[in-house]
Design an enzyme around this catalytic site. Structure first.
Site, PDB file in Angstrom:
ATOM      1  N   ASP A 176      81.443  -2.448  -2.606  1.00  0.00           N
ATOM      2  CA  ASP A 176      79.971  -3.118  -2.793  1.00  0.00           C
ATOM      3  C   ASP A 176      79.906  -2.655  -4.354  1.00  0.00           C
ATOM      4  OD1 ASP A 176      77.509  -4.247  -2.479  1.00  0.00           O
ATOM      5  OD2 ASP A 176      76.613  -2.280  -2.363  1.00  0.00           O
ATOM      6  N   GLU A 190      61.120  10.114  -8.036  1.00  0.00           N
ATOM      7  CA  GLU A 190      60.792   8.975  -8.983  1.00  0.00           C
ATOM      8  C   GLU A 190      59.799   9.465 -10.016  1.00  0.00           C
ATOM      9  OE1 GLU A 190      62.216   5.986  -8.982  1.00  0.00           O
ATOM     10  OE2 GLU A 190      63.206   6.108  -7.018  1.00  0.00           O
TER      11      GLU A 190
END
Length: 151
Positions: free
Chosen positions: A95, A70
């Protein structure tokens, strides 16, 4: 997993989902290949997570914790994130299909029935930050003759 094994493993679920959702199976297989490194990512291996979907507070299913990169204050750091864990390829594909179907910005893509045109429409709607995202999916579809999954 090599591309041939990946396609054999994922194509039946992609086709089943396409019959319900109208999302081309060729697109689903190619996107899964791109996002999971042909099923070799830890997310895919440990939890059938083909598309790198994190578990946000709306998720009530199983989860797994794995490290990811990140950016915090402009610096790349490794953090442990919570990811959605699925019981099968079909659960992961369904999904992702629900996400596309329920997000109005992707509605125009459903006017297209081929994997390449669907991929370009999803990319144009801002699905990924990679400006070549749609092209990459189209390239996988063509290189592996995945359009045959859409008949």
């Amino acid at each position: 997993m090599n591309p041939s094994d990946f396609i054999s493993a994922v194509a039946p679920a992609a086709r089943a989902s396409a019959a319900k959702t109208k999302i081309p199976a060729s697109f689903t297989v190619a996107q899964g290949a791109l996002e999971s490194g042909w099923g070799t990512s830890q997310l895919a291996l440990q939890g059938f997570n083909l598309f790198g979907v994190k578990a946000d507070p709306s998720w009530h299913g199983d989860t797994m914790k794995l490290p990811t990169a990140e950016y915090v204050n402009g610096q790349r750091v490794t953090v442990v994130a919570t990811w959605r864990k699925y019981g099968s390829w079909l659960e992961a594909i369904d999904d992702r299909a629900a996400f596309l179907l329920n997000n109005p910005r992707y509605k125009p893509a459903f006017a297209y029935t081929s994997g390449p045109t669907f991929a370009c429409a999803i990319a144009a709607a801002g699905y990924a930050t990679d400006p070549k995202y749609g092209q990459k999916i189209v390239s996988i579809i063509k290189a592996h003759n995945l359009s045959t999954l859409d008949v």
